[in-house]
Enzyme design. Structure first.
Site, PDB file in Angstrom:
ATOM      1  N   CYS A  31     -92.248  49.885  86.706  1.00 20.58           N
ATOM      2  CA  CYS A  31     -92.115  48.973  87.845  1.00 20.58           C
ATOM      3  C   CYS A  31     -91.595  47.604  87.391  1.00 20.58           C
ATOM      4  O   CYS A  31     -92.280  46.877  86.676  1.00 20.58           O
ATOM      5  CB  CYS A  31     -93.486  48.856  88.518  1.00 20.58           C
ATOM      6  SG  CYS A  31     -93.638  47.519  89.703  1.00 20.58           S
ATOM      7  N   CYS A  34     -93.713  44.634  88.459  1.00 20.72           N
ATOM      8  CA  CYS A  34     -94.952  44.622  87.659  1.00 20.72           C
ATOM      9  C   CYS A  34     -94.722  43.924  86.325  1.00 20.72           C
ATOM     10  O   CYS A  34     -95.579  43.182  85.845  1.00 20.72           O
ATOM     11  CB  CYS A  34     -95.453  46.051  87.407  1.00 20.72           C
ATOM     12  SG  CYS A  34     -95.894  46.962  88.888  1.00 20.72           S
TER      13      CYS A  34
END
Length: 102
Positions: A31, A34
């Protein structure tokens, strides 16, 4: 304080039984957002002894992600006295993340 990796095995002890507020970062290695939030979360952990900072890899701990109904990552959840106090999804600046804990 160092970041704690949460699993279903240590969740109760580290989060529900904590005597300080806990910020949980739900993330995944693939991600991009993230990876943007992760250094901020790490910085907060190092600078603040008054909160516990934990991370949950949603790919490895699907049960915890499901329990917290995490549909979007990164998701940050603040838990105090075993109750969810605040929740945020997506990339946020450090100040906004810190405001969640106050």
């Amino acid at each position: 304080m160092a970041v704690i990796e949460l699993t279903t095995q240590n969740f109760n002890e580290e989060v529900l039984q904590s005597d300080v507020p806990v910020m949980v970062d739900f993330w995944a290695s693939w991600c991009g957002p993230c990876r943007m939030v992760s250094p901020i979360v790490d910085e907060i952990a190092e600078e603040n002894d008054s909160i516990k900072v934990c991370k949950v890899n949603v790919d490895e701990q699907q049960e915890l992600a499901s329990e917290f109904q995490v549909m979007t990552i990164p998701t940050l959840v603040v838990i105090k006295n075993a109750q969810i106090q605040n929740r945020s999804m997506g990339v946020k600046p450090k100040e906004e993340i810190l405001d969640m804990v106050q």
